[in-house]
Design a protein around this motif. Structure first.
Motif, PDB file in Angstrom:
ATOM      1  N   ALA A 140       0.840  -1.198   0.000  1.00  0.00           N
ATOM      2  CA  ALA A 140       0.000   0.000   0.000  1.00  0.00           C
ATOM      3  C   ALA A 140       0.878   1.251   0.000  1.00  0.00           C
ATOM      4  O   ALA A 140       1.691   1.448   0.900  1.00  0.00           O
ATOM      5  CB  ALA A 140      -0.914   0.003   1.218  1.00  0.00           C
ATOM      6  N   ARG A 141       0.682   2.088  -1.010  1.00  0.00           N
ATOM      7  CA  ARG A 141       1.470   3.314  -1.112  1.00  0.00           C
ATOM      8  C   ARG A 141       0.603   4.568  -0.930  1.00  0.00           C
ATOM      9  O   ARG A 141       1.125   5.690  -0.943  1.00  0.00           O
ATOM     10  CB  ARG A 141       2.196   3.369  -2.460  1.00  0.00           C
ATOM     11  N   THR A 142      -0.705   4.360  -0.762  1.00  0.00           N
ATOM     12  CA  THR A 142      -1.610   5.466  -0.491  1.00  0.00           C
ATOM     13  C   THR A 142      -2.595   5.035   0.594  1.00  0.00           C
ATOM     14  O   THR A 142      -2.737   3.836   0.880  1.00  0.00           O
ATOM     15  CB  THR A 142      -2.407   5.872  -1.742  1.00  0.00           C
ATOM     16  N   VAL A 143      -3.293   5.997   1.164  1.00  0.00           N
ATOM     17  CA  VAL A 143      -4.292   5.671   2.184  1.00  0.00           C
ATOM     18  C   VAL A 143      -5.408   4.833   1.566  1.00  0.00           C
ATOM     19  O   VAL A 143      -5.875   3.864   2.177  1.00  0.00           O
ATOM     20  CB  VAL A 143      -4.862   6.952   2.819  1.00  0.00           C
ATOM     21  N   GLY A 218      13.761   5.942   6.011  1.00  0.00           N
ATOM     22  CA  GLY A 218      13.279   4.865   5.151  1.00  0.00           C
ATOM     23  C   GLY A 218      12.899   3.602   5.891  1.00  0.00           C
ATOM     24  O   GLY A 218      12.685   2.555   5.270  1.00  0.00           O
ATOM     25  N   LYS A 219      12.773   3.681   7.217  1.00  0.00           N
ATOM     26  CA  LYS A 219      12.452   2.475   7.990  1.00  0.00           C
ATOM     27  C   LYS A 219      10.963   2.153   7.961  1.00  0.00           C
ATOM     28  O   LYS A 219      10.570   0.986   8.070  1.00  0.00           O
ATOM     29  CB  LYS A 219      12.932   2.651   9.429  1.00  0.00           C
ATOM     30  N   VAL A 220      10.136   3.184   7.860  1.00  0.00           N
ATOM     31  CA  VAL A 220       8.690   3.007   7.715  1.00  0.00           C
ATOM     32  C   VAL A 220       8.219   3.988   6.640  1.00  0.00           C
ATOM     33  O   VAL A 220       8.932   4.941   6.294  1.00  0.00           O
ATOM     34  CB  VAL A 220       7.923   3.263   9.036  1.00  0.00           C
ATOM     35  N   ARG A 221       7.016   3.758   6.130  1.00  0.00           N
ATOM     36  CA  ARG A 221       6.474   4.625   5.091  1.00  0.00           C
ATOM     37  C   ARG A 221       5.306   5.423   5.651  1.00  0.00           C
ATOM     38  O   ARG A 221       4.358   4.853   6.203  1.00  0.00           O
ATOM     39  CB  ARG A 221       5.996   3.811   3.889  1.00  0.00           C
ATOM     40  N   ALA A 222       5.357   6.729   5.503  1.00  0.00           N
ATOM     41  CA  ALA A 222       4.257   7.591   5.927  1.00  0.00           C
ATOM     42  C   ALA A 222       3.280   7.748   4.774  1.00  0.00           C
ATOM     43  O   ALA A 222       3.671   8.124   3.665  1.00  0.00           O
ATOM     44  CB  ALA A 222       4.784   8.952   6.361  1.00  0.00           C
ATOM     45  N   LEU A 223       2.009   7.461   5.044  1.00  0.00           N
ATOM     46  CA  LEU A 223       0.988   7.574   4.003  1.00  0.00           C
ATOM     47  C   LEU A 223       0.220   8.888   4.103  1.00  0.00           C
ATOM     48  O   LEU A 223      -0.279   9.383   3.091  1.00  0.00           O
ATOM     49  CB  LEU A 223       0.007   6.405   4.076  1.00  0.00           C
TER      50      LEU A 223
END
Length: 326
Positions: A140-143, A218-223
């Motif tokens: 998932a790269r978006t909400v 780069g450890k987690v992705r913020a959406l």
């Protein structure tokens, strides 16, 4: 009327007039001794840092010693109750956060204090939106993609939370998006983030200070960032309003309080000094560097925000059927 009686009446009248002309003891020369700032968290935490940063400038502005008194425990509720029961003389202040004030007021029916009845909210130090993060390698790269994933696979749709504040924020996200998800409790925001990093949980909604470094690293992705606008610390991360969920508008805050009943001149002097301290360029810059939006607004504005916060939180708690152990 006898002469002695007339003389007594005259003396009494003169004394009353004199009393009206002289400010109440301790108000005209306030402050004339040390001011304590009670903080319901351990030294080194965000609210402690806020208290020490603004407290140092306050000391400079008022010319009296300001000390920090840490009283951690029960999500800061112990410190808040303690401060509410201190003399209302302007010499004990409280730095408190939304979690132990407005959110606590909405979720704990037997709370021993009320944020705007037991205290006078003097000014907000800062507020900050929260950040929705998932593992860096999650598809998932978006909400919208995250919500679709959660609906398609509800058994894997858990979330990490370290306090009622984050639970309420995540439940609001679920209510507004229709996504499922079960809470997994942790002891701190950092632990919640580590659980997402390690794949133990699908997501967490966390505060900026621990989340921003992990996102930038780069450890987690913020959406998304909760609220209507982007964070200056994460300019490439959209707001919830931008991605189609304006109802997921929540932030945390910290502010200064005084026990209710303090003399109006004392409160006015404190409010003015605190607002000037927060507006100081050095203090303001250091607050911004912590990924928060500096406050420093008027007392009435802060009070209205807290009352609105209690109402909004109560609605989420009721709609999500949430209960929290006392």
């Amino acid at each position: 009327m006898k002469a002695t009686t007339r003389r007594s009446v005259f003396i009494a009248s003169a004394l009353i007039a004199l009393g009206a002309a002289v400010p109440a003891s301790g108000q005209s020369d306030y402050p004339n001794r040390t001011i304590r700032i009670v903080v319901g968290f351990a030294a080194g935490g965000g609210n402690d840092i806020f208290a020490r940063l603004v407290g140092a400038k306050l000391q400079e502005l008022i010319g009296q010693t300001v000390i920090i008194e840490n009283k951690p425990g029960a999500g800061a509720r112990l410190a808040n109750e303690y401060a509410a029961n201190q003399p209302a003389d302007g010499y004990t202040l409280l730095v408190a956060a939304s979690g132990g004030m407005s959110i606590a007021s909405a979720i704990y029916p037997k709370l021993a204090f009320h944020p705007t009845k037991s205290f006078v909210p003097l000014t907000m130090i800062a507020n900050f939106p929260l950040i929705l993060v998932v593992p860096a390698d999650h598809p998932a790269r978006t909400v919208q993609e995250l919500v679709a994933y959660m609906k398609a696979d509800p058994d894997k749709s858990n979330y990490a939370t370290s306090s009622p504040a984050f639970t309420v924020a995540t439940e609001l996200f679920k209510l507004k998006t229709g996504a499922p998800g079960q809470p997994i409790p942790y002891k701190s925001s950092n632990e919640s983030l580590v659980s997402v990093l390690g794949g133990q949980t699908l997501l967490t909604i966390a505060d900026g200070p621990p989340a921003v470094p992990m996102v930038k690293g780069g450890k987690v992705r913020a959406l998304a960032v909760t609220g209507a606008v982007r964070s200056t610390e994460l300019p490439d991360v959209p707001s919830m309003a931008e991605v189609g969920f304006p109802g997921v508008n929540t932030s945390l805050w910290s502010g200064f309080f005084a026990p209710a009943g303090a003399p109006a001149p004392v409160l006015a002097k404190l409010e003015d000094a605190l607002r000037r301290a927060i507006a100081d360029p050095d203090v303001n810059g250091k607050l911004k560097a912590m990924a928060v939006d500096p406050g420093g607004g008027p007392s009435d504005e802060f009070r209205a925000m807290i009352d609105a916060d209690i109402k909004a939180t109560s609605e989420v708690v009721k709609a999500a059927n949430l209960t929290f152990p006392e």
